[in-house]
Enzyme design. Structure first.
Site, PDB file in Angstrom:
ATOM      1  N   ASP A 157     -10.826   2.735   4.583  1.00 48.88           N
ATOM      2  CA  ASP A 157     -11.107   1.302   4.433  1.00 48.88           C
ATOM      3  C   ASP A 157     -12.615   1.062   4.344  1.00 48.88           C
ATOM      4  O   ASP A 157     -13.056  -0.014   3.958  1.00 48.88           O
ATOM      5  CB  ASP A 157     -10.553   0.520   5.644  1.00 48.88           C
ATOM      6  CG  ASP A 157      -9.295  -0.261   5.290  1.00 48.88           C
ATOM      7  OD1 ASP A 157      -9.050  -0.480   4.094  1.00 48.88           O
ATOM      8  OD2 ASP A 157      -8.566  -0.651   6.223  1.00 48.88           O
ATOM      9  N   LYS A 176       0.841  -1.204   0.000  1.00 51.47           N
ATOM     10  CA  LYS A 176       0.000   0.000   0.000  1.00 51.47           C
ATOM     11  C   LYS A 176       0.878   1.257   0.000  1.00 51.47           C
ATOM     12  O   LYS A 176       0.611   2.220  -0.719  1.00 51.47           O
ATOM     13  CB  LYS A 176      -0.948  -0.014   1.211  1.00 51.47           C
ATOM     14  CG  LYS A 176      -2.073  -1.034   1.065  1.00 51.47           C
ATOM     15  CD  LYS A 176      -2.851  -1.265   2.351  1.00 51.47           C
ATOM     16  CE  LYS A 176      -3.819  -2.439   2.180  1.00 51.47           C
ATOM     17  NZ  LYS A 176      -4.477  -2.838   3.419  1.00 51.47           N
ATOM     18  N   GLN A 221      -4.395  -1.797   9.837  1.00 56.70           N
ATOM     19  CA  GLN A 221      -4.329  -3.071   9.113  1.00 56.70           C
ATOM     20  C   GLN A 221      -4.877  -4.216   9.976  1.00 56.70           C
ATOM     21  O   GLN A 221      -4.491  -4.377  11.132  1.00 56.70           O
ATOM     22  CB  GLN A 221      -2.865  -3.353   8.706  1.00 56.70           C
ATOM     23  CG  GLN A 221      -2.673  -4.618   7.896  1.00 56.70           C
ATOM     24  CD  GLN A 221      -3.324  -4.565   6.511  1.00 56.70           C
ATOM     25  OE1 GLN A 221      -3.276  -3.551   5.818  1.00 56.70           O
ATOM     26  NE2 GLN A 221      -3.942  -5.661   6.101  1.00 56.70           N
TER      27      GLN A 221
END
Ligand code: NAD
Length: 293
Positions: free
Chosen positions: A119, A52, A96
């Site tokens: 997200d 990412k 994450q």
């Protein structure tokens, strides 16, 4: 059979994002800035976050990686989240997953400012998604929608079966494909680990989205002729012939299922790259939203 090539489409969309960033800079606006918090040393998570960060650089975003030890307490993690919520230079951030067992994921998800939740996991974003209101869509389902849209896969009126009811893939996917939207307007069935006679459902599916995390679980006899198959699964299968000692397998037995399909995603190179690209798109949107304010 046509391949839903997420790798190629991601490259195209990333070029579009890069152009949008250059335009922002010409207009005197700041680079979009994505931050990521990684707790612990899980190998797959480190790979995902590293990728990412690399992709941020490729499209011209600024990125910040906050690496925390595995024994970081929930309170400490919440403090880091609060700082990112308040940091006006950060447009969006992610924590994450998975997190160590002593940390409660819903508490962490809810602590993130939903306007920075790129997200798309915050209940506010999920609720807005369900009502077809502007929001950040969860990255993997959003990437799948983009794959279907850009390949002009018809969805309206189709029978769709989603396997897996996770908050990050299966459940939002089922909501998105049932919305009165395009892509969408499917008749959706959501299957999970308690579903009886799974193949009775999968064989009816015009569109089959598989997200259960069991390597090569879906076989040709479970798939309707001409179906669209989207394989979300990524499992590391031991493989001594590979330098890294494993290969990545999807949830679908690609070789035998692909000949029956009208469209199918490969693994790797299907949904995976689209997930990262959706995160970048969400971050660009977050930056645009903040600029407008
Ligand atoms: P999860 O592990 O949280 O949940 C799995 C789901 O599958 C559950 O809802 C469970 O009910 C269902 N399930 C399990 N066994 C089943 C069975 N025999 N029959 C029917 N349903 C069954 O899932 P997740 O986090 O959504 O991940 C699923 C897979 O997708 C994993 O392989 C994961 O690595 C992968 N993934 C890929 C991406 C990507 O970008 N490509 C993103 C997220 C997840």
């Amino acid at each position: 059979m046509q391949l839903l090539d997420g790798k190629a489409l991601s490259k195209t969309i990333q070029k579009e994002i890069k152009t949008a960033v250059e335009k922002r800079l010409e207009e005197g606006k700041k680079r979009p800035h994505l931050a990521a918090i990684l707790v612990g040393t899980d190998g797959a998570s480190q790979t995902y976050v590293g990728h990412k960060v690399k992709m941020c650089k490729a499209v011209g975003f600024q990125s910040t990686l906050i690496q925390l030890a595995n024994n970081t307490s929930q309170t400490e993690l919440l403090e880091h989240i609060q700082k990112l919520n308040e940091n006006t230079d950060i447009d969006g951030f992610i924590v994450q997953l998975p997190l160590p067992k002593h940390i409660d994921v819903p508490t962490i998800t809810e602590a993130i400012d939903y306007q920075k939740d790129v997200d798309g996991f915050h209940p506010q974003n999920i609720g807005r998604m369900a009502q077809n209101l502007p929001c950040f869509l969860p990255a993997t389902p959003a990437g799948i929608l983009e794959l279907l849209a850009r390949h002009q896969v018809p969805t309206s009126g189709k029978e769709c079966v989603v396997i897996g009811r996770s908050n990050i893939v299966g459940r939002p996917m089922s909501i998105l494909l049932s919305r009165n939207a395009s892509p969408g307007n499917c008749t959706v069935t959501l299957c999970h680990s308690r579903t009886q006679n799974l193949a009775d459902y999968t064989r009816r599916a015009d569109i089959l989205v598989v997200a259960l995390g069991k390597a090569e679980f879906i076989t040709a006899d479970m798939v309707k002729e001409g179906a669209v198959v989207v394989d979300v699964g990524i499992t590391r299968v031991p493989d001594a012939s590979r330098k890294r000692g494993y290969r990545l397998a999807g949830d679908v037995k690609f070789d035998e299922v692909a000949p029956k399909c009208s469209f199918i995603t490969p693994v790797p190179g299907g949904v995976g790259p689209m997930t990262v690209t959706s995160l970048l798109l969400n971050t660009l949107r977050a930056a645009e939203n903040r600029t407008q304010k």
